[in-house]
Structure formats: structure tokens, C-alpha cells
Design an enzyme around this catalytic site. Structure first.
Site, PDB file in Angstrom:
ATOM      1  CG  ASN A 174      20.012  -3.605   7.438  1.00 21.50           C
ATOM      2  OD1 ASN A 174      19.671  -2.711   8.217  1.00 21.50           O
ATOM      3  ND2 ASN A 174      20.839  -4.568   7.770  1.00 21.50           N
ATOM      4  CD  GLU A 202      24.161  -1.991   8.973  1.00 22.25           C
ATOM      5  OE1 GLU A 202      23.473  -1.450   9.855  1.00 22.25           O
ATOM      6  OE2 GLU A 202      25.206  -2.590   9.222  1.00 22.25           O
TER       7      GLU A 202
END
Ligand code: RBF
Ligand code: MG
Length: 306
Positions: free
Chosen positions: A211, A256
Site C-alpha cells: 500500500n 496498492e
């Protein structure tokens, strides 16, 4: 390349220079045409190639209500300018006081005194100084007195559209990273640090994701992309998801990436993500298994492209 952030009056760090001025957000093909000419003319005249730019972007101060997500962070912009072969970049702090300077005072104080400019290279439509009164005509007139010439660079076109930072922003907002790449002369890239997610990717889907908290103000439209991830000098193939993961409830908007050929801990690292192609929209799946199957198809599609 020297980066000069403070240029006090009365002294000049330069012998003679060829100078351009602009915001250069994105350092796209149009900017690159200008910068190439600056470097060539500096070599021909035996001077230094210099770009003058501002921080923050003038419109952030003058029109704070405007929606103007920048393509490049200040650090990315400097890195890209360096890649163009400049000898120096002057980053002037854009303050209210500075904005109040007339175009004439700016040219005589900065170009003539501090930069000892011999030639100015400028985009045909660029305006500067209080009331935007500084333009090609004013530069030509002042050049006669101060002893510099002016070269105008015309717009660079791609399929009849003029290459501009605002066109590239619009393309990215539509997810059109392929066209944005043509106008930039390289893929659109964001940078950011890997932060802790929920660990759900690895646990539930078998697909771990890093992330990333992007430093850039502009992300492409939400969706799934084939990407190249820069990790120091390494370049790794990946797939990225931009969005809210609608299959799971209550997720924040995020970026992500899953790396196709890397298995390890990335927490705290700074990564760059270059967007190569858009694969599809982000969707809500009826089951975790259906999402996992689609993600595996995305990975195969990304492998083909990359
Ligand atoms: N989440 C969704 O809810 N819908 C999607 O269409 C979706 N596509 C994805 C595609 C890829 C290639 C990746 C890596 C992730 C995708 N995700 C999607 C995000 C996924 O739900 C997320 O990675 C996990 O929930 C872990 O945060
Ligand atoms: Mg994750």
C-alpha cells in the site's frame, strides 16, 4: 546540475547564461523541446543552461480555489530537469511579495543582473510578472537594452492536440495512461512510501500488495493497471489497484501494487510506480474467490504487456 534556491541581489553565480522560465509541471514533450534548445544554445554561446521555476506553483498562491493537482512533486521535477541536461535550476520561492514584482523589474533584476542572460528561450504563450504583462514582446524590447536575444518555441503537437500539462491531467483523470505517456515522453509515475495495510491481500486473496501513500497530487482514474515499480535502481513488473476495494466494505481510497516477481517486506520503503496500461475498472465481486480469479487474470494480462 546545481539547484539554486536563493538568489540574492547584487551578486551572480554565473558567467553568462541561456535561460528559460516556466512551471514545467510534468516536464512533458513541450517542456522538453524548450529545454533542449536552452542546452543547445548554451553550448553554442559558451554559457550555462539555466531554467527558472517556482515553488509553490504560482496558481496555488494566486488561485487557491482552483483544482490543480500537479503531475510532478518538486523532487521529481528537479530529477527530470536534470535529465534534460541543464547546468542549473533556479527555484524561486513564489510569495505574495514576489508576485507583486512587475515583469520589467523581474527581467532586469533576475535575468539581467543575477543571471547575466545572453539569450532567453520561451514558450510562445508564456506570461509572467504582475498582471501577466511579461511576454515575448516585452522580452524582445528589454533584450535590446540589456543585451540578450529571445527565441520563441512553438507548441508541440501530438495528433493535432497541443501538448500541455492540463491535457495530461485530463487524460490521467480518465485513466488514459497510454496517451498521457505519449505526451510526457515517458510513463506517468508517482512516488511514495509503503505503509501498513490490513494484510488482507495476502491472507484472503493470496496476492500480497504494497500500500503506497503517494506524494503526488494526481493519481490516474481508479482502476487496475499494469505498472513498473522503481525500487532504487531496480525496476520490477507489477499490477496496481487504485480505488476503494468495493468487494470489501469500508475501505479508504488507496494505491496498492502487487509485484509479479518479488516476495519480501517493503514496509517503509520509497517506491516509484510508472503506469504503463489500464487493464479494467475496479468492480465489486460477489465473492472473494471471484475477485481472486479476476486478479490472477489481471496478473496474466500485465505479464503480457510488460
Ligand atoms: N478490489 C475490488 O474490490 N475490486 C477489484 O476489482 C479489485 N481488483 C484488484 C486487482 C488487482 C490486480 C489487485 C492487486 C487488487 C485488486 N483489488 C480489487 C483490491 C483487493 O481487494 C485488495 O488488494 C485487497 O483487499 C487487499 O487490500
Ligand atoms: Mg496490501
Amino acid at each position: 546540475m546545481r539547484v539554486i534556491e536563493d538568489l540574492p541581489p547584487g551578486e551572480s553565480p554565473f558567467g553568462l547564461t541561456v535561460v528559460t522560465i516556466g512551471n514545467f509541471d510534468g516536464v512533458h514533450l513541450g517542456h522538453q523541446a524548450i529545454l533542449r534548445l536552452v542546452c543547445r544554445r548554451a553550448r553554442e554561446l559558451g554559457g550555462q543552461a539555466v531554467a527558472v521555476t517556482f515553488d509553490p506553483h504560482p496558481l496555488k498562491l494566486l488561485r487557491p480555489e482552483m483544482d490543480l493537482p500537479l503531475l510532478t512533486t518538486p523532487a521529481q521535477k528537479l530529477e527530470l530537469l536534470k535529465g534534460c541536461g541543464l547546468d542549473a535550476v533556479v527555484v524561486l520561492p513564489f510569495t505574495r511579495e514576489f508576485a507583486a514584482l512587475s515583469a520589467r523589474d523581474f527581467v532586469s533584476g533576475y535575468f539581467c543582473e543575477r543571471l547575466r542572460v545572453r539569450e532567453v528561450v520561451i514558450g510562445h504563450d508564456y506570461c509572467f510578472g504582475r498582471g501577466r504583462e511579461g511576454n515575448v514582446d516585452l522580452l524582445r524590447e528589454m533584450g535590446k537594452v540589456c543585451g540578450f536575444t529571445v527565441q520563441v518555441v512553438w507548441a508541440v503537437e501530438s495528433d493535432e492536440a497541443v501538448v500541455s500539462s492540463s491535457l495530461i491531467r485530463a487524460l490521467l483523470r480518465l485513466g488514459n495512461v497510454v496517451e498521457a505517456r505519449r505526451l510526457l515522453g515517458r510513463p506517468y509515475g508517482v512516488v511514495g512510501q509503503v505503509v501498513r495495510g490490513k494484510g488482507r491481500g495476502a491472507k484472503l486473496l493470496g496476492v500480497p500488495t504494497a500500500n503506497i501513500r503517494p506524494l503526488n497530487e494526481l493519481l490516474p482514474a481508479s482502476g487496475i493497471y499494469a505498472v513498473r515499480v522503481r525500487r532504487g535502481a531496480e525496476i520490477l513488473p507489477g499490477v496496481a489497484n487504485i480505488g476503494t476495494c468495493p468487494t470489501f466494505d469500508g475501505c479508504e481510497f488507496s494505491l496498492e501494487v502487487h509485484l509479479l516477481e518479488f516476495d519480501g517486506d517493503l514496509y517503509g520503503e520509497d517506491l516509484g510506480v510508472d503506469f504503463v496500461a489500464r487493464l479494467r475498472e475496479e468492480r465489486r465481486f460477489s465473492s472473494v474467490e471471484a475477485l481472486a480469479a479476476q486478479i490472477h487474470a489481471d496478473i496474466a494480462a500485465a505479464r503480457q504487456i510488460l
